[in-house]
Structures are given as structure tokens and as C-alpha cells.
Scaffold this motif. Structure first.
Motif, short mmCIF file in Angstrom:
data_model
loop_
_atom_site.label_atom_id
_atom_site.label_comp_id
_atom_site.label_asym_id
_atom_site.label_seq_id
_atom_site.Cartn_x
_atom_site.Cartn_y
_atom_site.Cartn_z
N ARG A 66 -3.37 0.52 -24.26
CA ARG A 66 -2.13 -0.23 -24.17
C ARG A 66 -1.49 -0.01 -22.81
O ARG A 66 -1.67 1.03 -22.18
N PHE A 67 -0.75 -0.99 -22.36
CA PHE A 67 0.03 -0.86 -21.14
C PHE A 67 1.35 -1.60 -21.36
O PHE A 67 1.54 -2.27 -22.38
N ALA A 68 2.26 -1.44 -20.42
CA ALA A 68 3.58 -2.05 -20.60
C ALA A 68 4.11 -2.58 -19.28
O ALA A 68 3.84 -2.01 -18.21
N PHE A 69 4.85 -3.66 -19.37
CA PHE A 69 5.67 -4.14 -18.26
C PHE A 69 7.10 -3.71 -18.57
O PHE A 69 7.66 -4.08 -19.60
N VAL A 70 7.66 -2.90 -17.68
CA VAL A 70 8.99 -2.33 -17.92
C VAL A 70 9.96 -2.90 -16.89
O VAL A 70 9.71 -2.83 -15.68
N GLN A 71 11.04 -3.48 -17.37
CA GLN A 71 12.07 -4.01 -16.48
C GLN A 71 13.19 -2.98 -16.35
O GLN A 71 13.66 -2.43 -17.36
N LEU A 72 13.59 -2.73 -15.11
CA LEU A 72 14.64 -1.77 -14.84
C LEU A 72 15.71 -2.38 -13.93
O LEU A 72 15.46 -3.40 -13.28
N GLY A 100 0.78 -1.24 0.00
CA GLY A 100 0.00 0.00 0.00
C GLY A 100 0.80 1.28 0.00
O GLY A 100 0.23 2.37 0.12
N ARG A 101 2.10 1.21 -0.17
CA ARG A 101 2.93 2.41 -0.11
C ARG A 101 3.23 2.95 -1.52
O ARG A 101 3.24 2.20 -2.50
N ARG A 102 3.43 4.25 -1.59
CA ARG A 102 3.96 4.84 -2.82
C ARG A 102 5.47 4.99 -2.64
O ARG A 102 5.93 5.63 -1.70
N LEU A 103 6.22 4.38 -3.55
CA LEU A 103 7.66 4.32 -3.43
C LEU A 103 8.34 5.16 -4.49
O LEU A 103 7.79 5.38 -5.58
N ARG A 104 9.52 5.60 -4.16
CA ARG A 104 10.37 6.29 -5.14
C ARG A 104 11.53 5.36 -5.46
O ARG A 104 12.26 4.91 -4.57
N LEU A 105 11.70 5.05 -6.74
CA LEU A 105 12.75 4.15 -7.19
C LEU A 105 13.52 4.81 -8.32
O LEU A 105 13.03 5.74 -8.96
N ALA A 106 14.70 4.30 -8.58
CA ALA A 106 15.51 4.78 -9.70
C ALA A 106 16.05 3.59 -10.46
O ALA A 106 16.30 2.53 -9.87
N GLY A 107 16.21 3.75 -11.75
CA GLY A 107 16.73 2.63 -12.53
C GLY A 107 16.97 2.99 -13.98
O GLY A 107 16.60 4.06 -14.45
N VAL A 108 17.58 2.05 -14.67
CA VAL A 108 17.82 2.14 -16.10
C VAL A 108 17.00 1.04 -16.77
O VAL A 108 16.99 -0.11 -16.31
N GLU A 129 9.19 7.78 -24.95
CA GLU A 129 10.55 8.13 -25.39
C GLU A 129 11.57 7.89 -24.28
O GLU A 129 12.66 7.38 -24.52
N LEU A 130 11.20 8.24 -23.04
CA LEU A 130 12.09 7.99 -21.90
C LEU A 130 12.32 6.50 -21.71
O LEU A 130 13.45 6.06 -21.44
N LEU A 131 11.26 5.72 -21.84
CA LEU A 131 11.35 4.29 -21.60
C LEU A 131 12.12 3.55 -22.68
O LEU A 131 12.53 2.41 -22.49
N GLU A 132 12.31 4.20 -23.81
CA GLU A 132 13.07 3.59 -24.89
C GLU A 132 14.52 4.09 -24.92
O GLU A 132 15.30 3.69 -25.77
N GLY A 133 14.85 4.97 -23.98
CA GLY A 133 16.21 5.49 -23.90
C GLY A 133 17.05 4.75 -22.89
O GLY A 133 16.64 3.73 -22.33
N GLN A 134 18.24 5.28 -22.64
CA GLN A 134 19.18 4.62 -21.73
C GLN A 134 19.51 5.49 -20.52
O GLN A 134 20.33 5.10 -19.68
N ALA A 135 18.88 6.65 -20.40
CA ALA A 135 19.18 7.54 -19.28
C ALA A 135 18.56 7.02 -17.99
O ALA A 135 17.45 6.45 -18.01
N PRO A 136 19.22 7.19 -16.85
CA PRO A 136 18.63 6.79 -15.56
C PRO A 136 17.34 7.54 -15.30
O PRO A 136 17.22 8.73 -15.60
#
Length: 205
Positions: A64-70, A43-51, A91-98
Motif C-alpha cells: 500500500r502507498f498513500a498520497f498525503v496532502q499537507l 533531484g534534491r532532498r527537501l525538508r518541509l513542515a505541514g499539517v 498514526e502521525l498521518l491521521e493526527g493533527q500535530a504539525p
């Protein structure tokens, strides 16, 4: 990136390594902790970071929806991204930036399931950082360092150099405020030949 494309994960360094204390300041949750005690995140809202290392888009009904692996420096994780957010951040999800993500967590079958609510470039969310102090013993290292540091940069870490003098002493040189080390390049600087010691020090005023 080449290592990740070949072996499926980052081996010698991770793109988030340079963000160090900024991830703590932003209260980013390391992905590995999601697997250690899943119930703690219900039930928490989390802040995460990843590539982003993978993405599968699917169609449900009319949207449409997506499953994104980071990947972060501790583990790999997956978030679900629904239609509206997906269209705004494709566009962000198709890039390589953190990336910096806010996601709602629920526990299902003993695993944390994440639904993304916000996605943004991590570098834009990070502040101006602290100061990185480098002890440099080879003059040739300065040329390589200059190619990495950005002049006029507004984000990243300021630099303080400890350099040897001809009489065996040491001089401290603080680079001007508009010379900054971009967050992703901290590991590059730490691996430069001639850099023998690296430490974060209090911010300069």
C-alpha cells in the motif's frame, strides 16, 4: 482547526505560525516556493513542515502507498508515502500535530513531485527556541497567559514580560527556564487582550 474543517484552509492563523524562526533554523522549505521555480528542486532532498489535511491510500501490487496532502503557512502540497514508511507513521498521518518531513523531489510536467523519506512530529525536532517578549498592559491577561504556558516544559519559547507599575514605569520579568510557551500556542498569546507588543529577543543565558 474548525476554520479548516469548514472552509478547507486555515484562515485567521496556521498551526505552524508559532514555530517562526525554528523553521528557518531547521532549513524548512516553504511550500509556496515549490510552485515558483520547480526546476530548482530537481533531484534534491527537501525538508518541509505541514499539517495533514487529507490522505488517500491505494494498493499497488502487494503493498500500500498513500498520497498525503499537507498545508504550511504558505501553501498546500502533496507527498507520496510508500508502504514501509506508511506503516510506521500512519498514526502521525491521521493526527493533527504539525509534522516535519524529508522528501526527495523530482520535476514532472513542470510540477514538483515529492516522495517522503522521513516523517516525525515537528515539536520533537524543534529546539528550545528563543525568548518571546510580551508587553502586557492588563493584569487580567496574566491569568489567561498562565493557562497557556506550560510549567516544566522542555520545548518551546521562554517568556519575558514587560509590565506597567503603579508609578507609570515598567518592570521586566523573566519567567523561570522551566516555564515555556509551547510552539503551537504563540498565536494564541499574541491575540490575548492586553498584549500590545510581541517581539523575539536574543536567548537568555
Amino acid at each position: 482547526r474548525e476554520e479548516a474543517s469548514v472552509v478547507g484552509f486555515y484562515l485567521s492563523a496556521h498551526p505552524l505560525d508559532g514555530y517562526g524562526t525554528e523553521l528557518e533554523r531547521l532549513e524548512v522549505v516553504p511550500a509556496a516556493t515549490l510552485f515558483e521555480n520547480p526546476a530548482a528542486f530537481e533531484g534534491r532532498r527537501l525538508r518541509l513542515a505541514g499539517v495533514v489535511i487529507g490522505k488517500q491510500e491505494r494498493t499497488g501490487g502487494r503493498s500500500r502507498f498513500a498520497f498525503v496532502q499537507l498545508s504550511d503557512a504558505s501553501a498546500q502540497f502533496e507527498v507520496m508515502v510508500f508502504s514501509d514508511l506508511l506503516s510506521r507513521t500512519r498514526e502521525l498521518l491521521e493526527g493533527q500535530a504539525p509534522l516535519l518531513l524529508e522528501a526527495d523531489a523530482r520535476v514532472d510536467g513542470g510540477e514538483v513531485k515529492l516522495v517522503a523519506q522521513r516523517i516525525a512530529p515537528l515539536e520533537l525536532q524543534a529546539g528550545n527556541g528563543g525568548v518571546l517578549e510580551l508587553r502586557v498592559v492588563e493584569p487580567a491577561t496574566l491569568a489567561a497567559l498562565a493557562r497557556i504556558v506550560e510549567r516544566g516544559g522542555r520545548r518551546g519559547m521562554r517568556l519575558r514580560l514587560l509590565l506597567p507599575t503603579s508609578d507609570g514605569e515598567e518592570v521586566c520579568v523573566e519567567l523561570p527556564p522551566d516555564w515555556r510557551l509551547p510552539w503551537p500556542h504563540r498565536p494564541d498569546v499574541e491575540r490575548l487582550p492586553g498584549v500590545v507588543e510581541v517581539a523575539e529577543v536574543p536567548r537568555l543565558h
